[in-house]
Scaffold this active site. Structure first.
Site, PDB file in Angstrom:
ATOM      1  N   THR A 162      -5.337  33.337 -17.428  1.00 30.94           N
ATOM      2  CA  THR A 162      -4.590  31.876 -18.104  1.00 30.94           C
ATOM      3  C   THR A 162      -4.018  32.265 -19.081  1.00 30.94           C
ATOM      4  O   THR A 162      -4.525  33.166 -20.194  1.00 30.94           O
ATOM      5  CB  THR A 162      -6.051  31.044 -18.363  1.00 30.94           C
ATOM      6  N   CYS A 170     -22.020  20.897 -13.227  1.00 30.67           N
ATOM      7  CA  CYS A 170     -23.074  22.035 -13.672  1.00 30.67           C
ATOM      8  C   CYS A 170     -23.998  22.204 -12.516  1.00 30.67           C
ATOM      9  O   CYS A 170     -24.313  23.835 -12.633  1.00 30.67           O
ATOM     10  CB  CYS A 170     -23.889  21.352 -14.751  1.00 30.67           C
ATOM     11  N   ASP A 182       9.848   6.546 -43.080  1.00 34.61           N
ATOM     12  CA  ASP A 182       8.544   6.745 -43.250  1.00 34.61           C
ATOM     13  C   ASP A 182       8.455   8.120 -43.987  1.00 34.61           C
ATOM     14  O   ASP A 182       7.823   8.341 -45.089  1.00 34.61           O
ATOM     15  CB  ASP A 182       7.728   6.804 -42.177  1.00 34.61           C
TER      16      ASP A 182
END
Length: 614
Positions: free
Chosen positions: A152, A310, A577
């Site tokens: 990964t 699970c 802002d």
């Protein structure tokens, strides 16, 4: 195969487990007597030449779950600085000498493989930052019994390293990617690299990885508006987009308001593709698989929170500092590193592993209880996901913090209680309104020319405009606006831009997000799929102004002008802002549509657009 089927039937029945063990030993003895000349192969490949022996008692928990999948975190370090992966206060990294060495990783891999682990996934941090990664993959690939080596990665440097990793034995690739918007990626990760990630995915496909799995953690207000875009990615690419429910981890400010359930995501997708098909899942799959018929890739949902899996969990985790975690959401850990460095033998290590696995609970505590538990931040665990802590409210908090840091650096004082951009309303209006190039000058023109509003009836009441008989065409709209800043605010923005700061990036992200939320902001606007939204900024020194130009594209049966105009407005508001702490004299002005094309009413060009083209 026989052993596998027998033990599958014994899940949840530990009393009869010993009988199965005895039976399997008899089978093994008989098999050995019949074929003493057979030479075992060094690896077991997907039930081919499986040696008949009972599954390891050390890797079987009290509920009969057999663990044959090990995730190893190779490092806590990463080449991104994601605002969603670490707690706000940061993460204290483990000193290098306390991390597992490559020799310790290989020793533990061999030990787990000898007891039945057949798949190893390498994670981080970011595993590609580890210099000896290719050597580690090559050595793991040589271990008898390991069938699959997966990794990964955030994908930033994947394209460069993948050819050698494939040669070393890497079988599977998962890429963590939570947004398809480059500006949002750069803001969230504090680094450039989105194009490198996309290149890494394409490289994996070119090298024959099929499918390439893409992990996307879905969060309300961050990327739930990109679910459809991710599904579209599977049309021509053999990718498996895995939508992951947002999970609580230490420091990631989990909030149920940020949570998007599997069923909610599925409803969004089925609204676009009613023909979506459910696919057959493999044993122990964490992902519920679906596919749009005719698409090259597929999608899946990892439902850890709303529908936990699970009961079929077969995973163990080894952290970079050598701790064994038997549950991703559990806070119980045991240090195999300390056991190794204290001189423990393999048999002693197995006993430690067996005790840890034996203490694994039946299931995790549920999302609301997990959120209250103390656990590692995700970056210190290693796994199959990035865990964003960004909901729009969190973005606003970070924008406020960024403003304070920004003005502090340049010596400007700022009220710490300044308000930030308000969250977009969650009400999802249908879009009924279509703009045209018609311009109403006065009531006489209206009467004489028989022009009328498209979204009200003859009595002036709001009505739905039916666009079902209109053809879908490629449509483009360009809008422009100006924000005139006080001189001191303008100089700060200009300096920030020259130093690669975030002020204009924040404005760009706000504008893009605003365009995506147009149908929620403007009643009677159709909710259309945008293929492109982009904002550019031109700084005009003479007038201390910034010209904001937004371009929006779609293929739809109604126009995209409102999205372009909303992008300009919201981008300008975000910039306002950021600057109002310096001066309240800033002015947003001159918002206009420059260009529209692709609709039934033809092409419209503002005079300013024609001047730009000359």
């Amino acid at each position: 195969m026989a052993r596998h089927l027998i033990l599958q039937n014994l899940k949840g029945r530990p009393i009869k487990y010993r009988q199965a063990i005895s039976f399997m030993q008899e089978i093994r003895f008989a098999s050995t007597s019949i074929s003493q000349q057979a030479q075992p192969k060094p690896k077991t490949r997907f039930f081919q030449d499986v040696e008949l022996k009972p599954f390891s008692e050390f890797l079987t928990d009290t509920f009969g779950r057999q663990h044959n999948y090990l995730r190893i975190s190779l490092t806590e370090r990463c080449n991104l600085r994601c605002q969603y992966c670490m707690p706000v206060e940061g993460v204290e990294l483990t000193p290098q000498e306390r991390l597992l060495s490559s020799e310790e990783i290989i020793r533990l891999s061999r030990l787990f493989a000898s007891e039945g682990i057949t798949k190893i996934r390498l994670t981080g941090g970011e595993p590609l930052v580890r210099k000896d990664l290719i050597d580690i993959v090559r050595e793991i690939n040589a271990i008898p019994g390991i069938d699959v080596i997966a990794m990964t990665t955030n994908g930033v440097t994947l394209a460069r390293h993948l050819p050698k990793l494939k040669e070393a034995g890497l079988n599977l690739i998962n890429v963590s990617l939570d947004t398809l918007i480059q500006a949002k990626f750069e803001f969230v990760t504090r680094r450039k690299g989105w194009s490198h990630v996309m290149k890494g995915i394409d490289t994996a496909l070119e090298l024959g990885y099929k499918p390439v799995k893409v992990n996307c953690v879905v969060m309300k207000g961050l990327n739930d508006d990109e679910i459809i875009d991710f599904v579209k990615l599977t049309e021509n690419k053999a990718v498996d987009i895995r939508f992951i429910e947002y999970m609580p981890f230490d420091g990631n400010k989990w909030n149920y308001e940020k949570f998007v359930s599997y069923q909610q995501m599925l409803d969004i997708i089925r609204n676009q593709w009613p023909e979506l098909e459910r696919l057959q899942d493999s044993p122990n799959d964490t992902s519920k698989a679906y596919q749009v018929p005719g698409y090259a890739g597929q999608i899946g949902f990892i439902t850890s929170m709303s529908e936990n899996f699970c009961g079929s969990c077969n995973r163990l985790r080894l952290t970079a500092d050598g701790n064994l975690k038997v549950c991703l959401f559990g806070n119980a850990e045991v240090s195999l590193r300390d056991a190794i460095r204290s001189g423990k033998s393999d048999s002693e290590l197995l006993k430690i592993i067996g005790v840890a696995v034996g203490n694994k609970k039946k299931q995790h505590a549920g999302m609301f209880n997990i959120a209250k538990q103390k656990n590692r931040p995700m970056i210190l665990i290693g796994g199959h996901l990035n865990n964003p802590n960004i909901f729009f409210n969190d973005i606003y908090y970070m924008l406020k913090k960024r403003k304070q840091q920004f003005f502090k650096v340049f010596g400007a004082l700022m009220d710490p209680h300044l308000s930030t951009i308000r969250p977009f309303p969650s009400v999802n209006f249908q879009r009924f309104y279509r703009t045209t190039s018609t311009h109403l000058t006065n009531s006489t023109d209206y009467i004489n020319n028989s022009k009328k509003f498209t979204h009200v009836d003859g009595r002036g009441k709001g009505k739905m405009v039916d666009v079902s008989d209109k053809k879908e065409t490629h449509r483009i709209a360009i809008a422009r606006g100006k924000i005139i800043l006080a001189s001191e605010a303008y100089e700060l923005v200009k300096r920030n831009k020259s130093e690669g700061g975030d002020v204009l990036t924040i404005s760009r992200i706000a504008g893009i997000t605003g365009a995506k939320y147009t149908s929620r902001l403007i009643p009677f606007c159709h909710n259309i799929n945008l293929s492109e939204v982009n904002l550019t900024f031109d700084l005009i020194d003479e007038s201390h102004s910034i010209i904001i130009t937004a371009r929006a594209k779609t293929k739809a049966s109604t126009g995209v002008e409102m999205e372009a105009l909303t992008a300009v407005n919201v981008g300008a508001l975000a910039l306002y802002d950021m600057c109002k702490g310096v001066s309240q004299k800033n002015i947003i002005t001159d918002i206009k549509l420059l260009h529209k094309s692709g609709g039934r009413s033809g092409t419209y060009n503002h005079d300013e657009y024609n001047d730009d083209m000359q």
